[in-house]
Design a protein around this motif. Structure first.
Motif, PDB file in Angstrom:
ATOM      1  N   ASN A 175      43.756  49.561  37.330  1.00 48.12           N
ATOM      2  CA  ASN A 175      44.728  48.850  38.149  1.00 48.12           C
ATOM      3  C   ASN A 175      45.952  48.506  37.295  1.00 48.12           C
ATOM      4  O   ASN A 175      45.823  47.890  36.238  1.00 48.12           O
ATOM      5  CB  ASN A 175      44.098  47.573  38.719  1.00 48.12           C
ATOM      6  N   ASP A 176      47.129  48.894  37.759  1.00 48.18           N
ATOM      7  CA  ASP A 176      48.363  48.673  36.995  1.00 48.18           C
ATOM      8  C   ASP A 176      48.661  47.201  36.728  1.00 48.18           C
ATOM      9  O   ASP A 176      49.384  46.876  35.798  1.00 48.18           O
ATOM     10  CB  ASP A 176      49.555  49.298  37.728  1.00 48.18           C
ATOM     11  N   LYS A 177      48.120  46.301  37.528  1.00 47.76           N
ATOM     12  CA  LYS A 177      48.346  44.868  37.311  1.00 47.76           C
ATOM     13  C   LYS A 177      47.809  44.408  35.958  1.00 47.76           C
ATOM     14  O   LYS A 177      48.220  43.390  35.442  1.00 47.76           O
ATOM     15  CB  LYS A 177      47.689  44.042  38.415  1.00 47.76           C
ATOM     16  N   GLN A 193      42.898  38.613  38.922  1.00 50.79           N
ATOM     17  CA  GLN A 193      43.714  37.721  38.094  1.00 50.79           C
ATOM     18  C   GLN A 193      43.429  36.259  38.424  1.00 50.79           C
ATOM     19  O   GLN A 193      43.375  35.418  37.532  1.00 50.79           O
ATOM     20  CB  GLN A 193      45.194  38.043  38.262  1.00 50.79           C
ATOM     21  N   GLY A 214      43.679  43.502  42.338  1.00 50.64           N
ATOM     22  CA  GLY A 214      44.217  43.018  41.070  1.00 50.64           C
ATOM     23  C   GLY A 214      44.569  41.543  41.127  1.00 50.64           C
ATOM     24  O   GLY A 214      44.304  40.787  40.192  1.00 50.64           O
ATOM     25  N   GLU A 215      45.151  41.132  42.243  1.00 52.18           N
ATOM     26  CA  GLU A 215      45.502  39.726  42.424  1.00 52.18           C
ATOM     27  C   GLU A 215      44.256  38.837  42.414  1.00 52.18           C
ATOM     28  O   GLU A 215      44.229  37.781  41.781  1.00 52.18           O
ATOM     29  CB  GLU A 215      46.278  39.542  43.733  1.00 52.18           C
ATOM     30  N   GLU A 241      46.554  46.399  44.784  1.00 53.13           N
ATOM     31  CA  GLU A 241      47.325  45.184  44.514  1.00 53.13           C
ATOM     32  C   GLU A 241      46.532  43.925  44.858  1.00 53.13           C
ATOM     33  O   GLU A 241      46.508  42.971  44.106  1.00 53.13           O
ATOM     34  CB  GLU A 241      48.636  45.213  45.301  1.00 53.13           C
ATOM     35  N   GLU A 242      45.876  43.944  46.027  1.00 52.69           N
ATOM     36  CA  GLU A 242      45.073  42.782  46.433  1.00 52.69           C
ATOM     37  C   GLU A 242      43.895  42.560  45.487  1.00 52.69           C
ATOM     38  O   GLU A 242      43.601  41.429  45.096  1.00 52.69           O
ATOM     39  CB  GLU A 242      44.550  42.972  47.860  1.00 52.69           C
ATOM     40  N   SER A 268      43.404  46.655  48.927  1.00 51.15           N
ATOM     41  CA  SER A 268      44.321  47.545  48.226  1.00 51.15           C
ATOM     42  C   SER A 268      44.222  47.245  46.733  1.00 51.15           C
ATOM     43  O   SER A 268      43.695  46.208  46.327  1.00 51.15           O
ATOM     44  CB  SER A 268      45.747  47.323  48.714  1.00 51.15           C
TER      45      SER A 268
END
Length: 193
Positions: A137-139, A84, A80-81, A77-78, A75
């Motif tokens: 990605n918004d992150k 990071q 992006g994580e 979110e995943e 996803s």
């Protein structure tokens, strides 16, 4: 209660790409923590291939709440994580510099840079980290604003402490981006005799 139970794997295993020793003892059994780096740290090429896969999935997307998804992919979110974490590890490993490439999976120029950036990374692996970051990605919004990223691909050169030293200009062509990356590297490349 015999010794036939499989070995327990740690819940979390942090492996550093620079700690891998190909000349290690061949008789030493490999476990999940010593068989190689996690997929995200193998190289930015993994993220590059992920980006190419995402681009391929755009032609046949499954849209779910505004996010393009394909079977088996992470996803947003995943992803992006993981990006990071890759950046945090790159900044923590003590190399002279880190280059952050802001890309878009939909950008053909970004996708054409994957092989070049892989070559740059392998040629300068002793002093340089390269981390790819999905600018869509918004992150990454705080970093996009902080580094004033208004276009992709955009490469930002960071020192050991994570301070931005320079970034590439607006990409007019692939040759222009290659020249910009070369100039960034000249700023921090260690002197060799």
């Amino acid at each position: 209660m015999g010794n036939n139970t499989p070995p327990k794997h740690p819940l979390f295993c942090l492996k550093w790409p620079w700690d891998i020793n190909p000349n290690s003892n061949p008789n030493k059994p490999l476990n999940t923590c010593t068989s190689g780096p996690p997929w995200i740290f193998k190289s930015f090429q993994t993220l590059g291939s992920l980006a190419l896969t995402l681009v391929g999935s755009v032609s046949n997307p499954q849209v779910s709440s505004g996010v393009v998804k394909s079977k088996g992919l992470l996803s947003a979110e995943e992803q992006g994580e993981l990006e990071q974490r890759a950046l945090a590890c790159a900044l923590a490993n003590g190399k002279e510099a880190t280059v952050v490439e802001f890309y878009s999976p939909k950008c053909s120029l970004c996708n054409s840079m994957v092989e070049f950036v892989g070559h740059v990374e392998s040629k300068n692996a002793d002093w340089l980290n390269i981390v790819m970051v999905d600018a869509e990605n918004d992150k990454w919004l705080p970093e996009l604003l902080h580094y004033d990223i208004n276009y992709v691909p955009c490469f930002v050169l960071l020192d050991k402490q994570g301070n931005a030293l320079a970034k590439t200009g607006v990409p007019h062509s692939r040759l222009h981006v290659v020249a910009g990356v070369s100039h960034l590297l000249k700023l921090k490349r260690p002197f060799r005799r």
